[in-house]
Design an enzyme around this catalytic site. Sequence first.
Site, PDB file in Angstrom:
ATOM      1  N   SER A  41      35.693-112.342  -7.931  1.00 48.07           N
ATOM      2  CA  SER A  41      34.556-112.861  -7.145  1.00 48.07           C
ATOM      3  C   SER A  41      34.202-114.283  -7.582  1.00 48.07           C
ATOM      4  O   SER A  41      34.449-114.680  -8.721  1.00 48.07           O
ATOM      5  CB  SER A  41      33.330-111.970  -7.339  1.00 48.07           C
TER       6      SER A  41
HETATM    7  N1  SAH Z   1      34.451-107.015  -9.897  1.00 47.67           N
HETATM    8  C1  SAH Z   1      35.734-107.619  -9.616  1.00 47.67           C
HETATM    9  C2  SAH Z   1      35.881-107.913  -8.127  1.00 47.67           C
HETATM   10  C3  SAH Z   1      37.270-107.559  -7.670  1.00 47.67           C
HETATM   11  S1  SAH Z   1      37.517-107.495  -5.929  1.00 47.67           S
HETATM   12  C4  SAH Z   1      35.965-108.855 -10.475  1.00 47.67           C
HETATM   13  O1  SAH Z   1      35.054-109.276 -11.193  1.00 47.67           O
HETATM   14  O2  SAH Z   1      37.079-109.373 -10.472  1.00 47.67           O
HETATM   15  C5  SAH Z   1      37.141-105.818  -5.553  1.00 47.67           C
HETATM   16  C6  SAH Z   1      37.949-104.746  -6.214  1.00 47.67           C
HETATM   17  O3  SAH Z   1      37.535-103.503  -5.633  1.00 47.67           O
HETATM   18  C7  SAH Z   1      39.477-104.812  -6.011  1.00 47.67           C
HETATM   19  O4  SAH Z   1      40.096-104.812  -7.264  1.00 47.67           O
HETATM   20  C8  SAH Z   1      39.789-103.553  -5.209  1.00 47.67           C
HETATM   21  O5  SAH Z   1      41.051-102.982  -5.535  1.00 47.67           O
HETATM   22  C9  SAH Z   1      38.650-102.632  -5.611  1.00 47.67           C
HETATM   23  N2  SAH Z   1      38.368-101.546  -4.667  1.00 47.67           N
HETATM   24  C10 SAH Z   1      38.431-101.546  -3.307  1.00 47.67           C
HETATM   25  N3  SAH Z   1      38.102-100.324  -2.813  1.00 47.67           N
HETATM   26  C11 SAH Z   1      37.814 -99.542  -3.897  1.00 47.67           C
HETATM   27  C12 SAH Z   1      37.447 -98.156  -4.046  1.00 47.67           C
HETATM   28  N4  SAH Z   1      37.277 -97.355  -3.008  1.00 47.67           N
HETATM   29  N5  SAH Z   1      37.257 -97.684  -5.305  1.00 47.67           N
HETATM   30  C13 SAH Z   1      37.415 -98.486  -6.394  1.00 47.67           C
HETATM   31  N6  SAH Z   1      37.778 -99.782  -6.315  1.00 47.67           N
HETATM   32  C14 SAH Z   1      37.991-100.302  -5.071  1.00 47.67           C
END
Ligand code: SAH
Length: 219
Positions: free
Chosen positions: A64
């Site tokens: 993010s």
């Molecule tokens: N908090 C992270 C943001 C990553 S983007 C950071 O600081 O980098 C969002 C993430 O959510 C991705 O890695 C994606 O694989 C995950 N994601 C999407 N759907 C999900 C679900 N149903 N359960 C768990 N993770 C999920």
Amino acid sequence: MEDTYRHKGMRRKMVENLRKMGIASDEVLKAMGEIPRHLFIDSVFDSQAYQDKAFSIGEDQTISHPSTVAQQSTLLEVFPGAKVLEVGTGSGYQAYVLDQLKAEVYSIERQKSLYLKTKALLSGFRSRVRCFYGDGYQGLPQFAPFDRILVTCGAAAMPMDLLPQLKIGGIMVIPLGSPKQVMTKIIRKTETDLEVSRHGNCHFVPMLPEKTGERQHVS
Ligand code: SAH
């Protein structure tokens, strides 16, 4: 790679910019001022690591923007010892920010490769974040209730299994809606009453159903 004076300088500027953008929480700004974001992304992005940008972390996912991490962390009103569930571990950066805010962090990721990579990275930082491989729609009922729940992917609709995992008085921050998402803060006032406030449009990768059908919770 190490944390050089150059990185520290870029990081100071990032924090100044976040303050100018209206982030008012000194605790959040302090944590983000200390965490080497460049170590959470591919080294090809090193020189841009402290710009307000999202970068690819593989598997079609992104870390993010710093401004988004700062906004979500501020809205979440984390306190030392708070038990926090994060949905979407991704790079681990947001989870580590919560860890530095002295929360007890449980983070869940549906992509096995990201789960494995980030779990190893976070343990290298000696963080106390507990990483789980599984489906964020289901949360972690075995560790509930949580003081705070932070969803870091965009949910088309409210994941109904998560709400009962939030303590009464607890706060959930979640990007809600499709195709447009709105940063939404939910305070669980009583068993049945929610106080909902909206904090602007946002753009997250979509929250997707469980990837493999395999149900495995490893910490
Ligand atoms: N908090 C992270 C943001 C990553 S983007 C950071 O600081 O980098 C969002 C993430 O959510 C991705 O890695 C994606 O694989 C995950 N994601 C999407 N759907 C999900 C679900 N149903 N359960 C768990 N993770 C999920």
